[in-house]
Design an enzyme around this catalytic site. Sequence first.
Site, mmCIF file in Angstrom:
data_model
loop_
_atom_site.group_PDB
_atom_site.id
_atom_site.type_symbol
_atom_site.label_atom_id
_atom_site.label_comp_id
_atom_site.label_asym_id
_atom_site.label_seq_id
_atom_site.Cartn_x
_atom_site.Cartn_y
_atom_site.Cartn_z
ATOM 1 N N GLU A 212 -25.829 -10.395 11.550
ATOM 2 C CA GLU A 212 -25.273 -10.200 12.573
ATOM 3 C C GLU A 212 -26.097 -9.362 13.274
ATOM 4 O OE1 GLU A 212 -20.998 -9.643 13.244
ATOM 5 O OE2 GLU A 212 -20.665 -11.331 12.477
ATOM 6 N N HIS B 177 -23.320 -10.599 20.592
ATOM 7 C CA HIS B 177 -23.301 -9.903 18.895
ATOM 8 C C HIS B 177 -24.011 -11.254 18.552
ATOM 9 C CE1 HIS B 177 -18.914 -11.039 18.202
ATOM 10 N NE2 HIS B 177 -19.300 -11.477 17.005
ATOM 11 N N HIS C 48 -22.788 -14.528 15.446
ATOM 12 C CA HIS C 48 -23.033 -15.069 14.421
ATOM 13 C C HIS C 48 -23.980 -16.544 13.338
ATOM 14 C CE1 HIS C 48 -18.666 -15.166 15.782
ATOM 15 N NE2 HIS C 48 -18.623 -13.759 15.595
#
Length: 122
Positions: A23, A69, A71
């Site tokens: 990530e 962030h 995924h």
Amino acid sequence: MWLIKKDTLQMIMEASKDSYPREFGALLRAEDNVIYEIALVPGTIQSDRYTLFYMYSKPIDFSLVGSVHSHPSGITKPSDEDLRMFSLTGKIHIIVGYPYNLKDYSAYDRSGNKVPLEIIGD
């Protein structure tokens, strides 16, 4: 409504591609609800399942409004851990998903409700 500059979203997608299969994570900087930059947090840990921010390393900066962030799974729905982090920091949070094209993102408020995020600029 939140807006994000196209070049900022492109930078996020490129950083996410570079971090894949781990990530990528950063904080979001905005002015008048326009997200124009990311800020990296020193000591951030990236893995294939999570990004860990050490919030004590977060700069004192009132232009920081949330987080972003990636995924690697491609699913841009927040996990329980994401929702807990959202509730503690910022007003807007973006999750980008593999394959990290400009349409592969979702934005959420601090309660985990999906919010509109419009791309601006060329």
